[in-house]
Scaffold this motif. Structure first.
Motif, PDB file in Angstrom:
ATOM      1  N   GLY A  32       0.817  -1.213   0.000  1.00  0.00           N
ATOM      2  CA  GLY A  32       0.000   0.000   0.000  1.00  0.00           C
ATOM      3  C   GLY A  32       0.848   1.259   0.000  1.00  0.00           C
ATOM      4  N   LEU A  33       1.907   1.263   0.803  1.00  0.00           N
ATOM      5  CA  LEU A  33       2.799   2.428   0.834  1.00  0.00           C
ATOM      6  C   LEU A  33       3.536   2.584  -0.496  1.00  0.00           C
ATOM      7  CD1 LEU A  33       4.204   2.201   4.469  1.00  0.00           C
ATOM      8  CD2 LEU A  33       2.909   4.111   3.501  1.00  0.00           C
ATOM      9  N   LYS A  34       3.914   1.449  -1.097  1.00  0.00           N
ATOM     10  CA  LYS A  34       4.616   1.516  -2.378  1.00  0.00           C
ATOM     11  C   LYS A  34       3.727   2.129  -3.447  1.00  0.00           C
ATOM     12  CE  LYS A  34       7.497  -1.123  -5.544  1.00  0.00           C
ATOM     13  NZ  LYS A  34       8.114  -2.420  -5.873  1.00  0.00           N
ATOM     14  N   ASP A  35       2.447   1.790  -3.422  1.00  0.00           N
ATOM     15  CA  ASP A  35       1.503   2.376  -4.382  1.00  0.00           C
ATOM     16  C   ASP A  35       1.433   3.895  -4.234  1.00  0.00           C
ATOM     17  OD1 ASP A  35       0.917  -0.075  -5.456  1.00  0.00           O
ATOM     18  OD2 ASP A  35      -0.935  -0.355  -4.293  1.00  0.00           O
ATOM     19  N   LEU A  36       1.691   4.382  -3.042  1.00  0.00           N
ATOM     20  CA  LEU A  36       1.659   5.825  -2.770  1.00  0.00           C
ATOM     21  C   LEU A  36       3.018   6.489  -3.005  1.00  0.00           C
ATOM     22  CD1 LEU A  36      -0.467   5.765   0.516  1.00  0.00           C
ATOM     23  CD2 LEU A  36      -1.230   6.465  -1.765  1.00  0.00           C
ATOM     24  N   GLY A  37       4.018   5.668  -3.392  1.00  0.00           N
ATOM     25  CA  GLY A  37       5.325   6.239  -3.700  1.00  0.00           C
ATOM     26  C   GLY A  37       6.317   6.190  -2.559  1.00  0.00           C
ATOM     27  N   PHE A  38       6.056   5.360  -1.532  1.00  0.00           N
ATOM     28  CA  PHE A  38       6.954   5.267  -0.376  1.00  0.00           C
ATOM     29  C   PHE A  38       7.409   3.813  -0.198  1.00  0.00           C
ATOM     30  CE2 PHE A  38       3.663   8.483   0.571  1.00  0.00           C
ATOM     31  CZ  PHE A  38       4.465   9.620   0.575  1.00  0.00           C
ATOM     32  N   VAL A  39       8.607   3.636   0.296  1.00  0.00           N
ATOM     33  CA  VAL A  39       9.096   2.279   0.579  1.00  0.00           C
ATOM     34  C   VAL A  39       9.422   2.170   2.069  1.00  0.00           C
ATOM     35  CG1 VAL A  39       9.991   1.807  -1.727  1.00  0.00           C
ATOM     36  CG2 VAL A  39      11.461   2.940  -0.064  1.00  0.00           C
ATOM     37  N   VAL A  40       9.144   1.006   2.636  1.00  0.00           N
ATOM     38  CA  VAL A  40       9.468   0.735   4.041  1.00  0.00           C
ATOM     39  C   VAL A  40      10.918   0.272   4.117  1.00  0.00           C
ATOM     40  CG1 VAL A  40       8.923  -0.637   6.072  1.00  0.00           C
ATOM     41  CG2 VAL A  40       7.082   0.120   4.540  1.00  0.00           C
ATOM     42  N   LYS A  41      11.634   0.790   5.117  1.00  0.00           N
ATOM     43  CA  LYS A  41      13.029   0.406   5.303  1.00  0.00           C
ATOM     44  C   LYS A  41      13.184  -0.224   6.686  1.00  0.00           C
ATOM     45  CE  LYS A  41      16.092   2.822   3.158  1.00  0.00           C
ATOM     46  NZ  LYS A  41      17.067   3.846   2.719  1.00  0.00           N
ATOM     47  N   ASP A  42      13.462  -1.523   6.693  1.00  0.00           N
ATOM     48  CA  ASP A  42      13.683  -2.239   7.956  1.00  0.00           C
ATOM     49  C   ASP A  42      15.145  -2.066   8.372  1.00  0.00           C
ATOM     50  OD1 ASP A  42      11.156  -3.676   8.607  1.00  0.00           O
ATOM     51  OD2 ASP A  42      11.445  -4.439   6.576  1.00  0.00           O
ATOM     52  N   MET A  43      15.359  -1.246   9.405  1.00  0.00           N
ATOM     53  CA  MET A  43      16.703  -0.986   9.894  1.00  0.00           C
ATOM     54  C   MET A  43      17.007  -1.916  11.071  1.00  0.00           C
ATOM     55  SD  MET A  43      17.289   1.639   7.868  1.00  0.00           S
ATOM     56  CE  MET A  43      18.688   2.516   8.555  1.00  0.00           C
ATOM     57  N   LYS A  44      18.254  -1.927  11.500  1.00  0.00           N
ATOM     58  CA  LYS A  44      18.652  -2.771  12.634  1.00  0.00           C
ATOM     59  C   LYS A  44      17.886  -2.414  13.902  1.00  0.00           C
ATOM     60  CE  LYS A  44      23.400  -3.949  11.321  1.00  0.00           C
ATOM     61  NZ  LYS A  44      24.836  -3.800  11.682  1.00  0.00           N
ATOM     62  N   ASP A  45      17.752  -1.098  14.122  1.00  0.00           N
ATOM     63  CA  ASP A  45      17.172  -0.666  15.392  1.00  0.00           C
ATOM     64  C   ASP A  45      15.854   0.091  15.239  1.00  0.00           C
ATOM     65  OD1 ASP A  45      18.368   1.410  14.090  1.00  0.00           O
ATOM     66  OD2 ASP A  45      19.293   2.296  15.874  1.00  0.00           O
ATOM     67  N   LYS A  46      15.349   0.175  13.993  1.00  0.00           N
ATOM     68  CA  LYS A  46      14.104   0.932  13.811  1.00  0.00           C
ATOM     69  C   LYS A  46      13.503   0.594  12.444  1.00  0.00           C
ATOM     70  CE  LYS A  46      16.590   4.958  12.026  1.00  0.00           C
ATOM     71  NZ  LYS A  46      16.853   6.394  12.164  1.00  0.00           N
ATOM     72  N   ILE A  47      12.282   1.073  12.249  1.00  0.00           N
ATOM     73  CA  ILE A  47      11.612   0.977  10.948  1.00  0.00           C
ATOM     74  C   ILE A  47      11.455   2.400  10.423  1.00  0.00           C
ATOM     75  CG2 ILE A  47       9.491   0.330   9.753  1.00  0.00           C
ATOM     76  CD1 ILE A  47       9.119  -1.811  11.943  1.00  0.00           C
ATOM     77  N   ASP A  48      11.893   2.631   9.187  1.00  0.00           N
ATOM     78  CA  ASP A  48      11.812   3.965   8.607  1.00  0.00           C
ATOM     79  C   ASP A  48      11.200   3.851   7.208  1.00  0.00           C
ATOM     80  OD1 ASP A  48      12.054   6.684   8.414  1.00  0.00           O
ATOM     81  OD2 ASP A  48      14.238   6.737   8.482  1.00  0.00           O
ATOM     82  N   TRP A  49      11.128   4.959   6.513  1.00  0.00           N
ATOM     83  CA  TRP A  49      10.583   4.970   5.168  1.00  0.00           C
ATOM     84  C   TRP A  49      11.431   5.899   4.308  1.00  0.00           C
ATOM     85  CZ3 TRP A  49       8.991   9.500   2.853  1.00  0.00           C
ATOM     86  CH2 TRP A  49       8.830  10.598   3.716  1.00  0.00           C
ATOM     87  N   ALA A  50      11.226   5.782   2.993  1.00  0.00           N
ATOM     88  CA  ALA A  50      11.899   6.666   2.037  1.00  0.00           C
ATOM     89  C   ALA A  50      10.997   6.816   0.823  1.00  0.00           C
ATOM     90  CB  ALA A  50      13.252   6.094   1.629  1.00  0.00           C
ATOM     91  N   TYR A  51      11.262   7.876   0.037  1.00  0.00           N
ATOM     92  CA  TYR A  51      10.563   8.004  -1.241  1.00  0.00           C
ATOM     93  C   TYR A  51      11.068   6.920  -2.183  1.00  0.00           C
ATOM     94  CZ  TYR A  51       9.102  12.605   0.388  1.00  0.00           C
ATOM     95  OH  TYR A  51       8.558  13.632   1.112  1.00  0.00           O
ATOM     96  N   GLU A  52      10.163   6.308  -2.901  1.00  0.00           N
ATOM     97  CA  GLU A  52      10.569   5.271  -3.855  1.00  0.00           C
ATOM     98  C   GLU A  52      11.319   5.934  -4.997  1.00  0.00           C
ATOM     99  OE1 GLU A  52       8.720   1.451  -6.234  1.00  0.00           O
ATOM    100  OE2 GLU A  52       7.443   3.185  -5.841  1.00  0.00           O
ATOM    101  N   GLU A  53      12.515   5.466  -5.283  1.00  0.00           N
ATOM    102  CA  GLU A  53      13.339   6.087  -6.333  1.00  0.00           C
ATOM    103  C   GLU A  53      13.151   5.388  -7.667  1.00  0.00           C
ATOM    104  OE1 GLU A  53      17.251   5.960  -4.678  1.00  0.00           O
ATOM    105  OE2 GLU A  53      16.712   7.226  -2.976  1.00  0.00           O
TER     106      GLU A  53
END
Length: 496
Positions: free
Chosen positions: A475-496
């Motif tokens: 759902g986030l990807k459809d909106l142009g965002f990607v989920v980023k699973d980090m070692k110590d947190k969950i973040d997001w970024a604009y899909e490039e």
């Protein structure tokens, strides 16, 4: 003031020249603005962004810039040789409106589009119709100098007589004998003595909509006159930089130089800067070719040549990826590449604003320090060298690699030391936001939505509900965002 040795390419000398500031450090910048008889298009975007960046960088360096950009709302004729209808008056007849309604309508839409492109408003934005007395006074001055003549209520600049005093054609490299031989024979069909003469004031026919009283009868000013009148009023008879598109070099800016020398016996500007043209898929942009694209069509994707909509910051970024004096070709492939580049920079901007320095990790690596300092110095050298944004962006991506490495934990912030870490982050943010004028195109409501989705994502992941995890990610990807699973947190970024 920051110490930088600026070099500007001066069209008049066809060379790069050291930019010497007036003391106190005041810079007069005059740019030819739009003729407001239609929606803003790609051709309007390039000079707007080019000279907005010039303004931004000079301001960043500590100069006090007075940026004047005019609005042409009278005097720009449809035909060649000072004949034909005024463009705004013609549009007014077609739409059955007052000419000033047309001018206001398209001035408003131009301002809307320039705001979307994040260009700073000029300090002064004069209109040609608001400076008729100044233009009349200018014509009188040129007549007194003996460099103009009046015929049937119209006044023309005597280009051949002027050329005997000051060479005409220095800016564009034209030679007046060649201009004369290349012009059509007037054969008594024109009031002008010579084909190279140009109108300072035109007698208005009874049906002409936009006209004013003058010493020579009822008429209207020629197109070239307005910029000389308004630039000298707000910046003085000789100022620092005159900018505009390359298509204005001849005859418009050439005529301005002639008018300035005729009245004030000196060139109006010390530096002449011209941005190059825009092509679309290798062709010159034009309505007859079916490739004329307005900015609103770009932003909405509503044009047959567009595969998708492109946001204003993608357009701004794309224009900045080429040096302003080089040609710029718009295509879907090029714009999609620019969209990815813009998102990379903006993802880096988000990250840079989140990073912090931990003294406990301080363990300076001199090689890493050297790489950052070299990239920063190179980015500024590029801007100092005739505002080379294309090269500066390349060096910014080198800084972005360091920022991403700190973010992912591949590098510790401590390897740079506090001073260089702050310089890395601060320079990146200042370049992206303040100098290049790029902004993150995300509303507060989007920010709240993303945070909520990431919270739900974290809960689903903790509960090992992987179907829900995949659903949220998709759902986030459809909106142009990607989920980023980090070692110590969950973040997001604009899909490039």
């Amino acid at each position: 003031m920051k110490s930088h040795q600026l070099k500007l390419y001066n069209t008049l000398s066809r060379s790069k020249e050291d930019f010497k500031a007036i003391k106190p450090p005041f810079v007069g910048l005059y740019v030819c603005g739009p003729t407001v008889y239609g929606d803003a298009h790609l051709g309007h975007a390039r000079p707007a962004i080019t000279f907005d960046t010039v303004n931004r960088y000079l301001t960043y360096l500590g100069y006090k810039v007075r940026y004047v950009r005019n609005i042409t709302d009278v005097g720009h004729l449809q035909g060649d040789a000072d004949e034909g209808e005024d463009k705004i008056a013609k549009k007014a007849k077609l739409e059955q409106l007052e000419p000033m309604e047309i001018a206001q309508q398209y001035t408003d839409s131009y301002h809307r589009d320039m705001a979307l492109l994040n260009t700073w408003k000029p300090n002064i934005e004069p209109r040609a119709t608001g400076h008729i007395p100044e233009q009349i006074e200018l014509v009188e001055s040129i007549l007194k100098e003996g460099l103009a003549y009046e015929v049937n209520g119209s006044v023309y600049f005597d280009t051949l007589k002027y050329n005997e005093i000051t060479p005409y054609g220095r800016l564009s490299g034209r030679v007046i004998d060649e201009l004369m031989s290349g012009s059509r024979d007037l054969d008594g069909q024109s009031e002008k003595r010579n084909s190279v003469d140009f109108a300072l004031w035109k007698n208005a026919a009874p049906e002409h909509l936009m006209k004013w009283n003058s010493p020579w009868g009822v008429g209207f000013p020629g197109w070239h006159l307005e910029c000389t009148a308004m630039s000298s009023k707000y910046l003085g008879t000789q100022f620092d930089i005159h900018g505009g598109g390359m298509d204005l070099m001849f005859p418009h800016h050439e005529c301005e130089i002639a008018q300035g020398n005729a009245c004030n016996h000196k060139d109006p500007a010390n530096y002449w800067m011209h941005n190059n043209m825009i092509t679309i898929n290798g062709q010159k942009m034009g309505k007859s070719l079916g490739n004329f694209i307005t900015l609103q069509e770009l932003f909405t994707g509503n044009h047959k040549l567009l595969e998708q909509a492109y946001n204003p910051m993608t357009i701004r970024y794309f224009i900045l990826t080429a040096h302003y004096r080089s040609t710029l070709d718009f295509s879907n492939d090029a714009l999609q590449a620019a969209q990815k580049g813009y998102k990379k920079l903006i993802n880096g901007l988000r990250i840079a604003k989140m990073l912090f320095f931990d003294e406990a990790d301080a363990a300076i690596d001199e090689e890493q320090v050297k790489q950052v300092e070299n990239s920063i110095a190179a980015a500024f050298r590029a801007m100092d060298d005739d505002f080379n944004t294309a090269q500066a962006i390349g060096h910014l991506f080198n800084l972005l690699k360091k920022i991403n490495s700190i973010y992912t934990g591949q590098l510790s912030a401590g390897v740079f030391g506090k001073e260089v870490f702050d310089k890395l982050v601060g320079t990146y943010i200042q370049f992206v936001e303040d100098i290049l004028g790029l902004t993150e195109e995300k509303s507060d409501s989007q920010n709240g939505m993303i945070n909520l989705m990431l919270k739900l994502y974290h809960e689903a992941k903790t509960a090992r509900d992987y179907a829900k995890v995949d659903e949220i990610r998709a759902g986030l990807k459809d909106l142009g965002f990607v989920v980023k699973d980090m070692k110590d947190k969950i973040d997001w970024a604009y899909e490039e």
